[in-house]
Design an enzyme around this catalytic site. Sequence first.
Site, short mmCIF file in Angstrom:
data_model
loop_
_atom_site.label_atom_id
_atom_site.label_comp_id
_atom_site.label_asym_id
_atom_site.label_seq_id
_atom_site.Cartn_x
_atom_site.Cartn_y
_atom_site.Cartn_z
CD GLU A 155 -15.89 -4.82 -1.96
OE1 GLU A 155 -14.31 -4.67 -1.87
OE2 GLU A 155 -15.57 -3.55 -2.61
CD GLU A 157 -11.22 -1.88 -8.08
OE1 GLU A 157 -10.58 -1.35 -7.04
OE2 GLU A 157 -12.80 -2.22 -7.78
CD GLU A 167 -2.93 -0.85 0.29
OE1 GLU A 167 -2.78 0.54 -0.56
OE2 GLU A 167 -4.23 -2.17 0.42
CG ASP A 174 -6.43 -7.17 -7.25
OD1 ASP A 174 -5.15 -7.46 -6.58
OD2 ASP A 174 -7.82 -6.04 -6.80
#
Length: 598
Positions: A429, A493, A175, A313
Amino acid sequence: MSPLIRRIAVLLVAFTFLYLSFRQLTLGVEFPLPTATSSNRVKGPIRWKEIPPRYTVASTIALPTGTPPAIPRIQHEFGVETQHTKAERLHRQAAVKEAFLHSWNGYKKHAWLQDEVTPVTGGFTNAFGQRGATLVDTLDTLAIMGLDDEFAEAVKAVKGIDFTTSAISRLNVFETTIRYLGGLLGAYDVSEAKHHVLLDKAIELGDMLYAAFDTPNRMPIGRWDWESAAVRKYQQADGQGLSAELGSLTLEFTRLTQLTGDPKYYDAVARITALLSKHQDRTQIPGLFPIHISPAREDFASDSHFTMGGMSDSLYEYLPKQHLLLNGLDPQYQNLFSNAMREAKQHLFFRPLNPQNKDILMSGSARISGATGRTKLDPVAQHLSCFAGGMVALGARVFNRSAELAVARKLVDGCIWAYDSTPSGIMPEQAKLIPCRGDADCAWQPEKWNTAVRSAGVDEFDRNLDAADIIKQDGLPPGFARISDRRYLLRPEAIESIFIQHRITGDPALADAAWRMFTSIANATRTPIAHSAIADVTLPVGHASQKLDQCESFWMAETLKYFYLVFSDPELVSLDHWVFNTEAHPLRRPQAEKRVGE
């Protein structure tokens, strides 16, 4: 005691302390150290470059050189706009910009220099170490939107942030890399190197993060105790980690080497790529990487759960993008991508049953049965997996895999369908869908939907209910068997994939879909302060319990940036000249001369 003896005693104590400190630094003897909750924490700034590594690199892996292979044009050749089309586009662009400024001003007023604003209560949170996560993450969005005064103010504020320490004791290296390092590098690139402080700060942070690679096998630590590293305590790679976190550092570290000429950053991530190449065919689905891996043991074969959703991902996303950033000079990334696509099409991508009988795809998950060894599809659609349509489209163009452009479009259309299906116009989600195969099997059958709804019940009570009762009770749109996570977290996304697909194909229907998504999201999430994540996309807009008081930095860094770019001139951050990291920070491809701008 005489003054002489007292002086000698003091000198002996001082010498003993210095000697023990020297032993700790050179031999790794572990003495008690202050913890993150102690008032005696390690103070900054820390000169990370001057801290010698425990595990030196015998031979540095250099950036690949040579004559780059030809890489096809990525973007569609857009024609001249009509006056009506341009007016509509600029109207939509202005609406996105207004939403951005609303959120940015809320952050400035209530959370300046903190990590994230709480958009309902007007406070702030500091989950990323209290180093202005939203500020740094949003820098290049300010520049792209032409907000020059706000950008200059933000750059000035960044100058005062210490990127050699953190307010939390354990940093999430992934992150921190994608949000902070990517944010600094992206802002430096789009500002045409006018603000050298951004590169200086990127180097400052890059040197800190580089210390997380100081392990016996040079694999980075995912949740990194930086304070222990600062005093050279022993550290090793994680016994268990996430594949996305290991495989999604390449773009940022590579770009830092390209800009500085220091090979150590690229060397660090090139070793990860070599490890991925070595083990790709040794997993339980050869070609794909499982969610959980062991960087310390270099074990990629123990976990049997595979997905292109959360926790895996961006590993896949970075393969074609790193190929572009290296001008195609390292064949590993094409090989890794080709192998992954082969298996994803077979095991992860599925056509969902839907009442419109649309020929669409979603990306699910797969598990290897311990009893039979067979691969079983789990048709769970995650919002996080909606990036796949854009990734497949980019890879199809970059690697001349033209047949996969149709696959990419079906994946994008699948997420558009999921948005259009809910009362709020927003995809949840996570939801369970109903896989089907072929036109006959995929013809809409209400009874097939009802059966799937009953079988997807989480307990015996739900299974004994009539399907119509479950559908009404759970607010299930047709085609949805269960919604396991009803939230919308301001995620990017779906619009990310629409942006990429629109730039590649020029299809105006994609811009229209983006506008529907934007208006739905803006209406459902706006607060007097900014925009907030919501609890349930199946509830009507404006429901009193909806707002979750969360506004992650990626709302302004990614989501609103991609919406803005869909409605911008296609040459603004062209895909032929820029590569976006997974936090939507544009990094300039080295051979590209064009800069950001209309």
